[in-house]
Design an enzyme around this catalytic site. Structure first.
Site, PDB file in Angstrom:
ATOM      1  N   ALA A  38      51.616  27.736  29.491  1.00 59.79           N
ATOM      2  CA  ALA A  38      50.545  28.706  29.766  1.00 59.79           C
ATOM      3  C   ALA A  38      49.197  28.143  29.329  1.00 59.79           C
ATOM      4  CB  ALA A  38      50.856  30.039  29.100  1.00 59.79           C
ATOM      5  N   CYS A  39      48.394  28.948  28.646  1.00 57.63           N
ATOM      6  CA  CYS A  39      47.024  28.535  28.321  1.00 57.63           C
ATOM      7  C   CYS A  39      46.967  27.375  27.331  1.00 57.63           C
ATOM      8  CB  CYS A  39      46.235  29.721  27.776  1.00 57.63           C
ATOM      9  SG  CYS A  39      45.979  31.037  28.993  1.00 57.63           S
TER      10      CYS A  39
END
Length: 372
Positions: A155-156
């Site tokens: 993800a981020c």
């Protein structure tokens, strides 16, 4: 063991951008039409009326003022509220790969060396276009790079996890240089019909070249240390995937797009990341209050400001805590790399900084660097 350095970075920014004013106008037009279409159900209490959005609400909640996107028209169409990105044939370069290649070429030009010296390509991003073949292998072919390539998704935090992975490859002697790319088409996974999140994301691609110190040209950044952390949480989630084909509501339903419980995320992630940074700095013998600059994940201005104060022990001054989300919005894994790419000025050899990411998972990554 061979130390690794960040030798160069690159950036691709789409030509189109959407201001808060434009986004709010589109959302409010959609909300008004929705309320009209469902007026009877709303009156009966069976359907909740949609509340209008506002520029003030967006900027107070996030600090975002605009975002770059691949397709502006589709997002701003009240009858569509999603980007219109035509599917390409298997013989064409994929959208995600095309973005990554543009960012990579920017980094390679800054690096000034032939791609034959790169031994691996990592595509580290949240929103992969497909399951396989790996996007990284397509990027590798487009750039004419030998060696190996693979995708990774945290993800981020994907970019900091990618830097750690590249540094480990170099330390082990597997390769002498690694290209890591972070293409993010976040607009394709955002629910633009959700008032609480319709403003969050933008599209972009970044690239980083990590190289063995013993062959790196003068300049660049010594990687002092990297640390990764994950702990499972459903408070940020995206259910989009091939299994959705069997779901009655089908792909594109609200729960198959980005969803989050923002207040819970803030409460959980901010202290976790702040403590992680301070602990990692102590392990490395780095004074966190003496960091010249922090390039944090660009999620939310309130999170970044809180972490900045916690780490520095005071209110950050000038450009000590870089904020680019006002122009780019949240670009997932690419956010901290955009900040690093655009704001490297003013460093003398020996000055230290921090690249840090955090996001769904939960996941977090810290990369302490020193100017060479």
């Amino acid at each position: 063991m061979t130390n690794a350095v960040i030798a160069a970075t690159g950036l691709f920014t789409p030509d189109q951008s959407i201001s808060n004013e434009e986004l709010v106008a589109a959302y409010n037009a959609y909300a008004e039409r929705f309320n009209e279409r469902h007026s009877a159900e709303i009156a009966e209490g069976d359907v909740a009326a949609l509340t209008p959005s506002s520029v003030e609400f967006i900027e107070k909640a996030s600090g975002i003022k605009s975002r770059f996107v691949l397709d502006k028209a589709g997002v701003l169409d009240p009858e569509r509220m999603a980007p219109n990105i035509p599917e390409r044939s298997n013989e064409e370069l994929s959208v995600l790969a095309e973005m990554a290649v543009k960012a990579a070429r920017d980094a390679i030009a800054a690096w000034g060396k032939p791609v034959s010296e790169i031994g691996a390509v990592l595509c580290a991003a949240s929103n992969m276009q497909r399951a396989y073949p790996a996007m990284a292998i397509e990027v590798q072919q487009a750039l004419g790079i030998d060696g190996f390539a693979f995708d990774m998704n945290v993800a981020c935090s994907s970019a900091t996890f990618g830097i750690k992975t590249a540094a480990d490859f170099i330390a082990s002697g597997s390769v002498k240089a690694v290209l890591m790319v972070n293409p993010e088409v976040c607009s394709a996974h955002l629910n633009f019909k959700d008032r609480d999140s319709h403003f969050i994301f933008g599209d972009v691609a970044t690239a980083v070249i990590i190289e063995a110190e013993d062959q790196a040209a003068p300049g660049g950044w010594e990687i002092l240390g990297t640390r990764l952390k994950t702990t499972f949480s459903n408070n940020i989630r995206n259910n989009f995937g091939f299994l959705n084909n069997a779901a009655p509501e089908g792909i594109g339903a609200p729960d198959k797009l980005f969803v989050q419980q923002g207040r819970k995320v803030f409460k959980d992630v901010v202290p976790m990341v702040s403590d992680m940074i301070v602990d990692h700095a102590a392990e490395l013998g780095v004074d966190p209050t003496g960091l010249k600059r922090m390039w944090l994940h660009q999620a939310n201005i309130n999170m970044n400001q809180f972490i900045g104060r916690k780490v520095l022990g005071r209110e950050p001054e000038g450009d000590e805590n870089v904020i680019i989300l006002d122009e780019y919005a949240n670009t997932s894994s690419a956010g901290s790399i955009i900040a690093f790419h655009l704001h490297q000025d003013g460093f003398a050899p020996g000055d230290t900084g921090l690249i840090c990411s955090f996001g769904a998972g939960y996941s977090a990554g810290t990369v302490f660097v020193r100017k060479r």
